[in-house]
Enzyme design. Structure first.
Site, PDB file in Angstrom:
ATOM      1  N   LEU A 334       0.805  -1.217   0.000  1.00  0.00           N
ATOM      2  CA  LEU A 334       0.000   0.000   0.000  1.00  0.00           C
ATOM      3  C   LEU A 334       0.843   1.274   0.000  1.00  0.00           C
ATOM      4  O   LEU A 334       0.623   2.177  -0.820  1.00  0.00           O
ATOM      5  CB  LEU A 334      -0.940  -0.040   1.207  1.00  0.00           C
ATOM      6  N   HIS A 335       1.789   1.366   0.919  1.00  0.00           N
ATOM      7  CA  HIS A 335       2.619   2.569   0.988  1.00  0.00           C
ATOM      8  C   HIS A 335       3.383   2.775  -0.313  1.00  0.00           C
ATOM      9  O   HIS A 335       3.606   3.910  -0.750  1.00  0.00           O
ATOM     10  CB  HIS A 335       3.589   2.445   2.164  1.00  0.00           C
ATOM     11  N   CYS A 336       3.768   1.680  -0.948  1.00  0.00           N
ATOM     12  CA  CYS A 336       4.586   1.752  -2.170  1.00  0.00           C
ATOM     13  C   CYS A 336       3.870   2.441  -3.330  1.00  0.00           C
ATOM     14  O   CYS A 336       4.530   2.999  -4.209  1.00  0.00           O
ATOM     15  CB  CYS A 336       4.998   0.354  -2.619  1.00  0.00           C
ATOM     16  N   VAL A 337       2.543   2.395  -3.363  1.00  0.00           N
ATOM     17  CA  VAL A 337       1.811   2.978  -4.500  1.00  0.00           C
ATOM     18  C   VAL A 337       1.307   4.381  -4.207  1.00  0.00           C
ATOM     19  O   VAL A 337       0.553   4.946  -5.009  1.00  0.00           O
ATOM     20  CB  VAL A 337       0.635   2.070  -4.946  1.00  0.00           C
TER      21      VAL A 337
END
Length: 358
Positions: A334-337
């Site tokens: 989630l954080h990556c996108v």
């Protein structure tokens, strides 16, 4: 860099979060409908609390994005779509790293992105910030282009002068091979306004393409607290390196010379993709929003434990679980996108022609 600008922590009040919408020419193609529903769910939750800036590959992608946002029930007036070509969708790493000064003004740092050490194509992603800036997406914010290769997922800051990172990533030979660790530290201090750097030398997740990004391993919750991905299964290949990482975290001291309060996040059971590659399932890859925290979940009994522990760490924010196993199939979460844009004295972006959703 102009004096007075620093990189604020993620819990600083935000104006928006930036996404890059998946499209049929990306590796998401075989499961595109499923993953677009995940992106729309993320955008929906963001839009309830702040604006969403979305880079769409082309006009067709804009229309698809509109459809999914509407279906998800997003606050469409807060969703701002711009047409910008992209290779992939990892906005945390190709998006701008935004600094603030005491007057509340923002400056975008556009670092070089080479797809985690030349692992994939990144020629389009490396230009997304400049294209959005040219379209007025960031309003009055200044833009500074840096020749340093640096991804947003590779750094964590506490807002009190400390930056946390991993040597496996920042010292990777395919990122800034001409620089020593000391030179990299100097660049981080100069360009991000931090004062001290804490290096983790242990810890990794199988299936991770980033060379141990810190946002998959350990995250500041406040200047005195770090949540980290733990592993309590002695038979798991991650057990020893994550135990070593926990010991390193225990040895760190905050600015006051005191140990950090450490919050171990639970370990999800192993899952694999169709090719037999283990998926990098991390609860540390959460996103802090205004009044909320989005938590990646993996259809695992540990999901609820992670939610409970992070709710205690963030008592003033609602912890919202987001099913992210589809993101993990492309070896991120989630954080990556996502990439947050802090609130500015001036509105940090304006609507482009593609953002008329209503």
């Amino acid at each position: 860099m102009a004096t007075g600008y620093i990189l604020p922590p993620e819990w600083t009040p935000q104006q928006a979060v930036q996404l890059t919408w998946p499209h049929p020419d990306t590796d998401w193609a075989p499961r595109l409908d499923t993953v677009l529903s995940v992106f729309a769910r993320i955008a929906r939750e963001i839009s309830f609390r702040e604006d969403v800036l979305i880079a769409c590959h082309d006009a067709a992608s804009v229309e698809v994005c509109r459809k999914y946002l509407h279906r998800a029930g997003a606050e469409l007036a807060r969703c701002h779509l711009h047409t910008v070509p992209s290779n992939d969708s990892w906005a945390r790493d190709h998006g701008p790293i935004t600094l603030q000064n005491p007057a509340g003004q923002c400056k975008l740092m556009d670092f070089a992105f080479n797809a985690w050490g030349l692992k994939f194509r990144a020629d389009l992603d490396n230009q997304i910030t400049r294209h959005l800036y040219a379209q007025g997406a960031y309003g009055n914010a200044a833009l500074e282009i840096s020749g340093m290769v640096l991804e947003g997922g590779s750094i964590e800051v506490d807002g009190a002068g400390t930056l946390l990172t991993t040597s496996a990533c920042l010292l990777s030979p395919n990122r800034n091979p001409q620089w020593s660790a000391v030179q990299i530290e100097d660049a981080l201090r100069t360009q991000l306004g931090v004062e001290r750097i804490l290096w983790l030398h242990s810890g990794h997740l199988e299936g991770d393409d980033t060379d141990a990004h810190i946002d998959t391993l350990a995250r500041f919750c406040n200047p005195h607290t770090i949540a980290y991905q733990s592993c309590d299964d002695p038979d798991d290949s991650h057990f020893a390196p994550l135990q070593q990482m926990a010991a390193e975290l225990s040895a760190f001291r905050n600015r006051d010379g005191k140990p950090y309060h450490l919050i171990p996040l639970p370990w999800a059971q192993a899952q694999w993709d169709e090719d037999g590659t283990r998926l990098p399932l991390s609860y540390a890859n959460f996103l802090i929003l205004n009044a909320a925290l989005l938590l990646p979940t993996y259809d695992d009994p540990a999901d609820g434990v992670a939610q409970e522990r992070l709710q205690r760490a963030f008592p003033d924010r609602e912890v919202i679980p987001i099913p992210c196993i589809e993101l993990a199939r492309q070896h991120g979460s989630l954080h990556c996108v996502t990439m947050q844009l802090p609130r500015s004295r001036d509105r940090p972006f304006t609507k482009g022609t593609a953002s008329a959703l209503v």
